[in-house]
Design a protein around this motif. Structure first.
Motif, mmCIF file in Angstrom:
data_model
loop_
_atom_site.group_PDB
_atom_site.id
_atom_site.type_symbol
_atom_site.label_atom_id
_atom_site.label_comp_id
_atom_site.label_asym_id
_atom_site.label_seq_id
_atom_site.Cartn_x
_atom_site.Cartn_y
_atom_site.Cartn_z
ATOM 1 N N VAL A 156 0.851 -1.179 0.000
ATOM 2 C CA VAL A 156 0.000 0.000 0.000
ATOM 3 C C VAL A 156 0.892 1.236 0.000
ATOM 4 O O VAL A 156 1.858 1.305 0.769
ATOM 5 C CB VAL A 156 -0.944 0.029 1.220
ATOM 6 C CG1 VAL A 156 -1.682 1.360 1.323
ATOM 7 C CG2 VAL A 156 -1.950 -1.119 1.138
ATOM 8 N N VAL A 158 0.928 5.388 0.468
ATOM 9 C CA VAL A 158 0.184 6.535 0.982
ATOM 10 C C VAL A 158 0.979 7.801 0.689
ATOM 11 O O VAL A 158 2.191 7.753 0.479
ATOM 12 C CB VAL A 158 -0.091 6.409 2.499
ATOM 13 C CG1 VAL A 158 -0.970 5.206 2.793
ATOM 14 C CG2 VAL A 158 1.217 6.326 3.280
ATOM 15 N N ARG A 164 -1.299 7.277 6.334
ATOM 16 C CA ARG A 164 -0.819 6.003 6.873
ATOM 17 C C ARG A 164 -1.493 5.696 8.195
ATOM 18 O O ARG A 164 -1.934 4.557 8.441
ATOM 19 C CB ARG A 164 0.693 6.062 7.052
ATOM 20 C CG ARG A 164 1.307 4.772 7.590
ATOM 21 C CD ARG A 164 2.827 4.871 7.599
ATOM 22 N NE ARG A 164 3.288 5.980 8.436
ATOM 23 C CZ ARG A 164 4.519 6.476 8.381
ATOM 24 N NH1 ARG A 164 5.405 5.987 7.536
ATOM 25 N NH2 ARG A 164 4.867 7.480 9.188
ATOM 26 N N VAL A 167 -5.062 4.626 7.473
ATOM 27 C CA VAL A 167 -5.134 3.279 6.911
ATOM 28 C C VAL A 167 -5.040 2.235 8.027
ATOM 29 O O VAL A 167 -5.719 1.207 7.996
ATOM 30 C CB VAL A 167 -4.011 3.074 5.877
ATOM 31 C CG1 VAL A 167 -3.889 1.605 5.474
ATOM 32 C CG2 VAL A 167 -4.281 3.932 4.644
ATOM 33 N N ARG A 168 -4.206 2.520 9.021
ATOM 34 C CA ARG A 168 -4.080 1.592 10.147
ATOM 35 C C ARG A 168 -5.306 1.676 11.079
ATOM 36 O O ARG A 168 -5.926 0.664 11.399
ATOM 37 C CB ARG A 168 -2.823 1.919 10.953
ATOM 38 C CG ARG A 168 -1.519 1.719 10.222
ATOM 39 C CD ARG A 168 -1.203 0.261 10.005
ATOM 40 N NE ARG A 168 0.168 0.107 9.500
ATOM 41 C CZ ARG A 168 0.507 -0.754 8.567
ATOM 42 N NH1 ARG A 168 -0.423 -1.525 8.008
ATOM 43 N NH2 ARG A 168 1.758 -0.869 8.152
ATOM 44 N N ASN A 175 -1.139 -4.259 6.034
ATOM 45 C CA ASN A 175 -0.223 -4.383 4.909
ATOM 46 C C ASN A 175 1.072 -3.610 5.147
ATOM 47 O O ASN A 175 1.105 -2.690 5.962
ATOM 48 C CB ASN A 175 -0.880 -3.826 3.637
ATOM 49 C CG ASN A 175 -2.256 -4.394 3.373
ATOM 50 O OD1 ASN A 175 -3.114 -4.396 4.247
ATOM 51 N ND2 ASN A 175 -2.478 -4.860 2.177
ATOM 52 N N ILE A 177 3.227 -0.612 4.311
ATOM 53 C CA ILE A 177 2.835 0.699 3.795
ATOM 54 C C ILE A 177 4.080 1.514 3.463
ATOM 55 O O ILE A 177 5.009 1.602 4.269
ATOM 56 C CB ILE A 177 1.953 1.454 4.809
ATOM 57 C CG1 ILE A 177 0.650 0.693 5.051
ATOM 58 C CG2 ILE A 177 1.645 2.866 4.310
ATOM 59 C CD1 ILE A 177 -0.275 1.364 6.049
ATOM 60 N N TYR A 178 4.080 2.110 2.286
ATOM 61 C CA TYR A 178 5.202 2.917 1.820
ATOM 62 C C TYR A 178 4.739 4.360 1.625
ATOM 63 O O TYR A 178 3.633 4.609 1.127
ATOM 64 C CB TYR A 178 5.744 2.377 0.490
ATOM 65 C CG TYR A 178 6.190 0.937 0.582
ATOM 66 C CD1 TYR A 178 7.491 0.606 0.931
ATOM 67 C CD2 TYR A 178 5.291 -0.100 0.322
ATOM 68 C CE1 TYR A 178 7.895 -0.715 1.027
ATOM 69 C CE2 TYR A 178 5.679 -1.426 0.410
ATOM 70 C CZ TYR A 178 6.987 -1.729 0.763
ATOM 71 O OH TYR A 178 7.379 -3.036 0.859
ATOM 72 N N ASP A 390 5.500 0.827 10.951
ATOM 73 C CA ASP A 390 5.456 2.165 10.377
ATOM 74 C C ASP A 390 6.586 3.046 10.895
ATOM 75 O O ASP A 390 6.603 4.246 10.638
ATOM 76 C CB ASP A 390 4.106 2.833 10.683
ATOM 77 C CG ASP A 390 2.966 2.105 10.010
ATOM 78 O OD1 ASP A 390 3.209 1.447 8.974
ATOM 79 O OD2 ASP A 390 1.827 2.177 10.516
#
Length: 492
Positions: A156, A158, A164, A167-168, A175, A177-178, A390
């Motif tokens: 994913v 963001v 980010r 999303v969490r 997933n 996350i980048y 993260d």
């Protein structure tokens, strides 16, 4: 070599609700297209699939990007599914842009296709602004539970730390996350004279969640203290007729100019003349209009909401407003600080410096790194051994044998980790790990002494390194990791 160079001849499909020519195109479309055309500049084959709109062509090419338009506002989703099924063996990677509702591309692609989901911001609370029951509930279900199942385990992307977090916390994704931030327009050498009287410029799509009406409602009080205050509104959308009527009802229509859709040159002129831009949106993925204004030396005032709190550094390139503070009071405070020409000049220099921290070239390189990493992962049929995290770690160290360390970096780091070298001094930004796991990675590199600490949100956006004094400074253009290296291990 860069990741962009290594994805040459890779066939990539971008799925986005709209393309930049769409009458309602905004920041999400700029993000998609600016990155897509840079991928084609590196000889990747890029197709952009979007909804067709009245007067548009079904197919065309622009800047090397093949644009396909099928379906309408909602029919584009079925059209995209049909296109993926007909072209199952065509694309190496699919970049699926989730503008509230994604295209669910993993359902229609083979397992050897890399599927990457790009999320600008979370729409859970915004579905009520556009739909009534039951469609608002269906929208939330598709964005959250159905998306979480469909994209399970996939990368994913963001555009900001705020997204980010959403999303969490809101979508419940686990997933990897980048972070791939928006870029910034190139600075323009031709100066634009700042207005001699207080002027506010707003560039925005005129839709309910942008809340431009809050600015108009603040004008009567502001005009009592600043009788010469002018407001320039640029942008089109469904709210425009209501906003015109509201300005007339409030008796401020003589102080407001509605420009509608404007050209890039007109946009720069309006922003360059303004003392301030105001972004009263309920939430954003990033706040591209903030950076566009900053490029012209204009600060931004915005509510302290997701996305905008990343784009605006309070007291530096603008001001963040708490939700319980009246907008009129916040604007009055900002205008007071900008009253003197010398203060406006100092603020303009800070704004331009902040906007220069971002570039579309860097955004394209970051996304290319994710595409490259995911393409290689699915071809190996394995998942990354690094735990989903993260956190990001900044580290700097000196190496006696810099060439040996550089060779080791090519095999230890992932494509999405960043490093640079100056002589025998190395700077690394390792995402997805804490200090302990970063220390373990350094030990595998043979590094015994290093300065390392957790990176904060701003440092992840602008790629800082740790200086000798411990203060962040910009990284130079990355020299690695070398995406072409075959042997790969996660540092943690």
């Amino acid at each position: 070599m860069t990741a962009l160079e290594h994805i040459a001849r890779t066939n990539v499909l971008f799925l986005n609700w709209r393309d930049p020519a769409h009458p309602q195109a905004g920041g999400a479309e700029a993000y998609c297209y600016e990155i897509a055309r840079r991928l084609t500049g590196s000889d990747a084959r890029v197709t952009l699939f979007a909804a067709r709109f009245p007067g548009s062509r079904a197919s065309e090419s622009a800047d090397g990007v093949r644009i396909l338009r099928r379906g309408g506002t909602f029919g584009v989703y079925l059209a995209a599914a049909a296109h993926l099924l007909r072209n199952r063996h065509t694309y190496d990677a699919v970049v699926d842009f989730q503008n509230g509702i994604p295209f669910f591309s993993p359902l229609f692609t083979p397992r050897w296709t890399a599927n990457i989901c790009v999320i600008h911001h979370i729409h859970q609370q915004q579905f009520d602004l556009f739909f009534r029951w039951p469609m608002n509930t269906v929208g939330r279900l598709l964005e959250k539970q159905i998306s979480r199942l469909t994209y399970h385990g996939r990368a994913v992307v963001v555009v900001s730390p705020s997204t980010r977090q959403g999303v969490r916390a809101e979508l419940g994704f686990h997933n990897p996350i980048y972070l791939v931030p928006n870029g910034s327009p190139r600075p323009h050498t031709s100066p634009v004279a700042r207005a001699g009287t207080p002027t506010i410029t707003v560039l925005s799509r005129m839709t309910p969640h942008k809340r431009v009406d809050l600015l108009l409602k603040a004008l009567p009080e502001l005009r009592r203290a600043w009788p010469q205050l002018r407001v320039e509104l640029a942008g089109d959308g469904s709210e425009l007729p209501r906003l015109r009527a509201l300005a007339a009802d409030l008796g401020v229509d003589s102080a407001v100019t509605f420009h509608g859709h404007v050209s890039e040159d007109k946009k720069r002129e309006l922003l360059g003349r303004a003392w301030l831009t105001v972004v009263p949106s309920v939430a954003e993925g990033w706040g591209l209009t903030v950076i566009e204004a900053n490029t012209m030396g204009t600060p931004a005032l915005a509510f302290d909401v997701p996305g905008l709190r990343d784009a605006v550094r309070h007291g530096h390139n603008g001001w963040l407003v708490a939700g319980d503070v009246p907008l009129s009071r916040a604007i009055a405070t900002a205008l007071t600080e900008l009253r003197d020409a010398s203060a406006r000049d100092r603020t303009a220099r800070r704004c331009r410096a902040w906007s220069a921290s971002f570039s579309w070239d860097d955004s394209a390189e970051r996304l290319a790194q994710v595409v490259l990493e995911e393409t290689r992962r699915v071809h190996r049929h394995v998942r990354s051994r690094r735990r989903v995290s993260d956190l990001a770690v900044l580290t700097r160290f000196e190496a006696r044998d810099g060439d040996a360390v550089e060779r080791a970096l090519n095999t230890v780091l992932r494509e999405t980790d960043r490093w640079s070298r100056r002589g025998d001094s190395f700077s690394l930004l390792l995402h997805g790990c804490d200090e302990v796991r970063a220390f373990q990675a350094l030990r595998r590199l043979g590094v015994r002494e290093a300065v390392l600490r957790l990176a904060h949100r701003r440092e992840e956006l602008v790629r800082p390194e740790v200086s000798d004094a411990g203060a962040p400074e910009p990284l130079p253009a990355p020299t690695g990791p070398r995406p072409g290296a075959r042997a790969r291990r996660d540092p943690a």
